[in-house]
Design an enzyme around this catalytic site. Sequence first.
Site, PDB file in Angstrom:
ATOM      1  N   GLY A   1      12.144 -26.619  77.491  1.00 24.46           N
ATOM      2  CA  GLY A   1      13.303 -27.146  78.201  1.00 24.46           C
ATOM      3  C   GLY A   1      14.545 -27.293  77.349  1.00 24.46           C
TER       4      GLY A   1
ATOM      5  CE  LYS B   1       6.557 -23.968  78.727  1.00 20.24           C
ATOM      6  NZ  LYS B   1       6.449 -25.388  79.144  1.00 20.24           N
TER       7      LYS B   1
END
Length: 426
Positions: A131, A202
């Site tokens: 994020g 990720k």
Amino acid sequence: MSKPLKVALLGCGVVGSQVIKLMEEQADDLAARIGAPLELAGVAVRKPGRKREVSFDPALLTTDAEGLVTRDDVDIVIEVIGGIEPARTLILAAMASGKSVVTANKALLAEDGATIHAGGGDLYYEASVAGAIPLLRPLRESLAGDRVKRVLGIVNGTTNYILDKMDSTGASFNDALEEAQALGYAEADPTADVEGFDAAAKAAILAGLAFHSRVTAADVHREGITEITATDVASAKAMGYVIKLLAICARSDDGRSIGVRVHPAMIPRTHPLAGVREAYNAVFVEAESAGQLMFYGKGAGGAPTASAVLGDLVAVARNRLARTRGPEESVYASLAVHPMGETVTRCHVSLDVADKPGVLAQVATLFAEHDVSIQTVRQEGHGDDAQLVIVTHRATDAALSATMEGLRRLDIVRAIASVMRVEGDD
């Protein structure tokens, strides 16, 4: 000031709406930072009639995403629709048309990053991992002169929230998941999060950047948290540990390969990652010269992710005005990803055993036969409640797995109550 740079947005969901909101609210500041104003040229969506979280000129809406990204007047394309297709086709079409691209698409980058990087355009993707936390650019640029040895961290807010609630309240996995869903931290179908797929994507991106090698999601060893019980969490807590879902990317000792894995692990409650609560993310990067660096913050949500998108938007806009581009993919090292069996780890093992003389000796002998040395061992309970709790020294995962298979064949071992890897205290 230069003429406006026109921006095409693919997707207007939670993140896309926040991108539009920030572009409008910060228009003057963004123009000053870039040297040119930004102008929204169009927003591609599947259902134009749906109510949006942000108001803007409805004439900007279109269902012709490919037509939008290839328009002659568009300079920059932002992709926040997610998934593999049509995102891949649209990004490649944009690049072929000379556009700069900002994307938050971790799944696509982890599955087919090579194709996207080969598209030829200026590509930024900070929002694809953690994020709002500035993590990828430090790996890509700030640490380009250093040698990264390990990346370790919590990169999925949903699973961290669930495990944190299990630890702090004693809740079961299902109860904690329901709470996460009620608060909007978990999707109605939480599979991507709780089975580790999101974190694995990720991890692949992080490993590729950290070790200058091509890593895909398929290279990542992945385990989720669905098998973690309230008993496991309570047992870890009693011993001064907390269970977290960790992404771990590390060079082998000889430096010739890398291990990339996502799985639950016990870490000491004194470790900084143990204090990462609720839906927050935190990542340690360990480099030879820089030492240990920690990145912490909100790892998901519309506003935090949009913040990262806007940061990349400023970067590509500046590059476009300067007629340059950001760093290209760096895969010169071409390090192989070794299988999980060759990865060196430590384990915490709980065994339900017969309460009679010689049990510990037989168990210790079996560990020794597979070259797994025992760091600590203790016996808990008596009779039918007898249990051995063992923490090993570091050994290959293959050796630990073989040891577990051997234990299952011992008649003195009634059951292997739990097996959990241990990180962060060696």
